[in-house]
Write a protein that holds these residues in place. Structure first.
Motif, mmCIF file in Angstrom:
data_model
loop_
_atom_site.group_PDB
_atom_site.id
_atom_site.type_symbol
_atom_site.label_atom_id
_atom_site.label_comp_id
_atom_site.label_asym_id
_atom_site.label_seq_id
_atom_site.Cartn_x
_atom_site.Cartn_y
_atom_site.Cartn_z
ATOM 1 N N SER A 141 4.684 -9.369 11.611
ATOM 2 C CA SER A 141 5.427 -8.204 10.985
ATOM 3 C C SER A 141 6.302 -7.350 11.761
ATOM 4 O O SER A 141 7.308 -6.833 11.701
ATOM 5 N N GLN A 176 5.832 -8.986 1.613
ATOM 6 C CA GLN A 176 4.399 -9.871 1.388
ATOM 7 C C GLN A 176 4.139 -9.413 -0.109
ATOM 8 O O GLN A 176 3.530 -10.784 -0.709
ATOM 9 N N ASP A 184 8.284 -12.518 4.998
ATOM 10 C CA ASP A 184 7.108 -12.149 5.769
ATOM 11 C C ASP A 184 5.798 -12.462 4.592
ATOM 12 O O ASP A 184 5.666 -11.696 3.752
#
Ligand SMILES: Nc1ncnc2c1ncn2[C@@H]1O[C@H](COP(=O)(O)OP(=O)(O)OP(=O)(O)O)[C@@H](O)[C@H]1O
Ligand code: NI
Length: 288
Positions: free
Chosen positions: A40, A89, A166
């Motif tokens: 990240s 996410q 992500d």
């Protein structure tokens, strides 16, 4: 995009050390590493958002002829969402719970453009319902998988050149994961968008990425075509990741050990996830 960066936080230097990565136009590159390896941090660096976490990034990030690390925040703001978009996410927490879906699309659109386009083609492209009633729903009315599709639609709204994903499937069940992976693959083929696909799961990355980079302790320990990673992993950490793939038991039963013999063939089944698997829940089911 071509980058070579180092990044860290106060009291936590060297989270990324001379990480060099290239993503060609239309390419899907996977970045794999376990929790805390710096995935990240890399994404935030590209987006110019590391400062929000008090982090710093040095080096260079070349994108469309410019070095993103040398751009002013005002210029970065123009690029974010327009040329480089993020699929986050956890889909449900990324959406505003108090705004109807239609309003969220409009807000996202107006961040860069005026007027209001037809949303139907965009929704159809991610296999979401196109009826007007859908746009009146709130995020809480969506399943996690649908929320993720909606976030992908938001990310694609301005037709970015690069999509940063992500761990976009980590909150999803296995079947929904396979559908979302198939969706990324189809969108890449249809629109030519480049994708940096981040995951801790080597198997899901291998399903859609032409190339995979392995991030370990702040360094890229491997960066090779997906097939090479599976057939001839060079680094012990990569071998550990391969050995830990949980989603291959079915294959391992057929031809153990999967990694040496049929790893990639097995993953082909994900490649070929039929479009029919990308089912769209209809509104009636949503409301029931
Ligand atoms: N604001 C911060 N201040 C200090 N250290 C941080 C900060 N944010 C992250 N870190 C540390 O930097 C390292 C990399 O974090 P990062 O979030 O990039 O990992 P990741 O690979 O994305 O992990 P995950 O898979 O859990 O999302 C971790 O050790 C983390 O604890
Ligand atoms: Ni992360």
């Amino acid at each position: 995009m071509r980058l070579k960066i180092s990044a860290g936080y106060p009291g936590k230097p060297g989270v990324l050390r001379d990480v060099a990565l290239e993503i060609a136009p239309g390419e899907i590159v996977g970045l794999v590493g376990r929790s805390g390896e710096g995935k990240s941090t890399l994404i935030l660096s590209i987006l110019g958002l590391l400062g929000l976490k008090n982090g710093t990034c040095t080096g260079g990030i070349e994108f469309q002829g410019r070095d993103l690390l040398r751009l002013k925040e005002k210029e970065m703001r123009k690029l974010r969402g327009l040329q480089i978009a993020l699929v986050p996410q956890s889909p449900l927490s990324a959406l505003n719970p108090n705004l109807r879906l239609g309003a969220q699309l409009e807000e996202c659109w107006r961040a860069h453009r005026s007027g209001k386009p037809e949303w139907q083609p965009l929704l159809a492209s991610v296999s979401l319902p196109t009826e007007p009633a859908f746009l009146r729903l709130y995020p809480r009315n969506l399943s996690v998988g649908m929320a993720q599709r909606f976030l992908i639609a938001l990310a694609l709204l301005h037709r970015p050149a690069l999509l940063l994903a992500d761990e976009p499937t980590s909150a999803l069940d296995t079947i929904t994961q396979a559908e979302i992976l198939a969706l990324f693959r189809r969108l890449n083929q249809e629109t030519g968008v480049s994708i940096l696909y981040i995951s801790h799961d080597l198997a899901s990355v291998a399903a859609i990425c032409q190339r995979v980079a392995i991030l370990h302790r702040g360094e890229l320990v491997e960066n090779a075509p997906t097939e090479e990673i599976f057939r001839t992993p060079q680094h012990p950490y990569t071998r550990q990741l391969l050995a830990a793939i949980p989603s291959l038991p079915r294959v391992m039963n057929e031809a153990p050990p999967a990694v040496q013999t049929g790893g990639l063939a097995a993953l082909d089944s994900v490649h070929r996830t039929p479009a029919a698997a990308e089912t769209t829940d209809d509104l009636s089911r949503l409301r029931s």
